[in-house]
Design a protein around this motif. Sequence first.
Motif, PDB file in Angstrom:
ATOM      1  N   PRO A 214      83.031   9.484  42.440  1.00 23.83           N
ATOM      2  CA  PRO A 214      82.134   8.661  43.272  1.00 23.83           C
ATOM      3  C   PRO A 214      82.715   8.438  44.677  1.00 23.83           C
ATOM      4  CG  PRO A 214      83.297   7.298  41.676  1.00 23.83           C
ATOM      5  CD  PRO A 214      83.660   8.714  41.371  1.00 23.83           C
ATOM      6  N   LEU A 215      83.968   8.903  44.875  1.00 30.19           N
ATOM      7  CA  LEU A 215      84.638   8.666  46.166  1.00 30.19           C
ATOM      8  C   LEU A 215      84.661   9.936  47.024  1.00 30.19           C
ATOM      9  CD1 LEU A 215      87.721   6.610  44.833  1.00 30.19           C
ATOM     10  CD2 LEU A 215      85.525   5.726  45.629  1.00 30.19           C
ATOM     11  N   GLN A 216      83.610  10.789  46.897  1.00 28.54           N
ATOM     12  CA  GLN A 216      83.576  12.047  47.660  1.00 28.54           C
ATOM     13  C   GLN A 216      83.671  11.801  49.169  1.00 28.54           C
ATOM     14  OE1 GLN A 216      83.875  14.892  46.426  1.00 28.54           O
ATOM     15  NE2 GLN A 216      83.130  14.851  44.346  1.00 28.54           N
ATOM     16  N   GLU A 217      83.120  10.666  49.627  1.00 22.36           N
ATOM     17  CA  GLU A 217      83.088  10.371  51.069  1.00 22.36           C
ATOM     18  C   GLU A 217      84.447   9.867  51.569  1.00 22.36           C
ATOM     19  OE1 GLU A 217      80.123  11.215  52.313  1.00 22.36           O
ATOM     20  OE2 GLU A 217      79.595  11.612  50.214  1.00 22.36           O
ATOM     21  N   LYS A 224      92.986  10.639  46.280  1.00 24.14           N
ATOM     22  CA  LYS A 224      94.054  11.101  45.381  1.00 24.14           C
ATOM     23  C   LYS A 224      94.963   9.940  44.973  1.00 24.14           C
ATOM     24  CE  LYS A 224      94.115  15.820  45.070  1.00 24.14           C
ATOM     25  NZ  LYS A 224      92.675  16.000  44.988  1.00 24.14           N
ATOM     26  N   GLY A 225      95.280   9.074  45.939  1.00 22.61           N
ATOM     27  CA  GLY A 225      96.139   7.908  45.664  1.00 22.61           C
ATOM     28  C   GLY A 225      95.545   7.009  44.597  1.00 22.61           C
ATOM     29  N   LEU A 226      94.230   6.743  44.738  1.00 23.79           N
ATOM     30  CA  LEU A 226      93.539   5.887  43.749  1.00 23.79           C
ATOM     31  C   LEU A 226      93.511   6.550  42.377  1.00 23.79           C
ATOM     32  CD1 LEU A 226      90.576   4.586  45.942  1.00 23.79           C
ATOM     33  CD2 LEU A 226      92.306   3.145  44.854  1.00 23.79           C
ATOM     34  N   GLU A 227      93.288   7.875  42.362  1.00 25.39           N
ATOM     35  CA  GLU A 227      93.238   8.592  41.073  1.00 25.39           C
ATOM     36  C   GLU A 227      94.605   8.557  40.383  1.00 25.39           C
ATOM     37  OE1 GLU A 227      91.732  12.498  41.970  1.00 25.39           O
ATOM     38  OE2 GLU A 227      89.680  11.758  42.268  1.00 25.39           O
ATOM     39  N   ILE A 228      95.670   8.830  41.166  1.00 27.11           N
ATOM     40  CA  ILE A 228      97.025   8.828  40.586  1.00 27.11           C
ATOM     41  C   ILE A 228      97.376   7.432  40.076  1.00 27.11           C
ATOM     42  CG2 ILE A 228      99.493   9.057  41.162  1.00 27.11           C
ATOM     43  CD1 ILE A 228      98.565  11.427  43.035  1.00 27.11           C
TER      44      ILE A 228
END
Length: 500
Positions: A214-217, A224-228
């Motif tokens: 949902p964070l494509q923008e 990447k930081g949020l995903e990690i």
Amino acid sequence: MQTIEQIQDFKGKYPKQLWYLFFSEMWERFCFYGMRGMLVVFMVNHLAMDEKTANLQYGATQAWVYAFTFIGGLFADKILGLRKSLFWGGILMILGSIILAIDPKNFFFIGISFTIVGTGFFKPNISSMVGQLYKDGDPRRDAGFSFFYMGVNLGALLGGYVCIAVAEGSMWQSIVPEHLRWNVGFGFAAIVMIISLLTFTQTQKTLSTIGLSPLQEVETSKRKGLEIATYLGSLLVIPVIIIMVANTKYTDYFMMFIGPASILYLFYEMKNFSVSENKKLLAALVFIIFSIFFWAFFEQSGGSLSLFAANNLNNTIAGVELSPNGVNNSANSLFVIGFAALVGLVWLWMAKKKMEPNTIIKFGLAFLFLAGGFWVFYYTQFFADLNGKTSLGVFTLGWLVITFGELCLSPIGMSAMTKLSPQKTQAVMMGMWFLASAYGQYFAGILGANIAEASENATNMEKLVLYADGYKQLAIYALILGVVLIVISPLVKKLMQEVK
């Protein structure tokens, strides 16, 4: 590559992507139900727990699985997207199953905790992807979900039977050495989960933009930081889950807090909605609260009924030798596959004749079937031999009756949540629906523990009678709840307004 519009403009009954998701979910459910069927029997026979403790442990484990689907759904919606969430969940489930396959005795709670967090990331998100294969208002959507539900039950049927049958030695005893049976049982769960994940990764390119982050923008480095951070956070929570599951009193504290907190949050949200929308939310709350009771009874299957099957059932139906626990664990799925379409046709026929009961009456009927099934479990005691072993065939009949109850409640409940909640609270309401399942599992453990406690130090015959009497009590409670639902149905129907 197809666009999302091209996917949704499919010809025929089902989009081809549904098949890929069907098989991915089927193998994941094989893993989940295979594990579920082994837990209580393994805890009693190999971890030297008494039956009461094993039931409480089972309830705590399953409660955390369903509580985590709420959290996994939240992170998928906000950060990972459905695909990465599903992939991460699958990896954790594979790791959990491998840990259990290597040394189930010493690594039991570690393996289980990996599986809990993994299921939380996997389970809620694959269903959401199925929904996105259809345009809003596409009449084929219900048929798609029914077909997908069949995949769930096919996996549950195979895994529910095979894993426990191999582990306890009633299947492949000449192939699998006795000391490795449980390792192989848990190993099966790892193998099928790898198949599930490969099915998904090899076919996900056909899904167009469905399930992407949902964070494509957002700029790549921040995303990447949020995903990690999400991946690391879910790994750091595993030791906490190990402690919570191993000491069920911590689960008690969590369950005392999370339910009331979610209801208070819902009431807080309600101030932003109209009176009409709030009435629908109250109706949804009635469904959620009653579903807790339904699952608390139904989920005896993995708890007290597992022990009842192991101790008190003979192993033949019509002369065919079967694993009693395998039957207990998979009969419901077999009957869902056999009768789901028929029940759907009955509702359609009744709708044509303007006789179809509304959702709340269907919920009431679910409890009446549940009461009937538990009455059959109670009645098995009259078929017992002197050793306290009773008829597997009669027991299976009880599951047939209960399955009709599940078909009146389970597929309809999720659909009711989406119809009754305003767009802005759909994720919260879906989360509460899963949370209701968590409470159902939690109370299932407590009910099973109470039945088990009464039968401590009893002979097998006394055990049979005590368990049967426990099921008679549950039958009476289910009957009362069903009658209450039917009595209050006009009131709930008013709250639901135009929603059928």
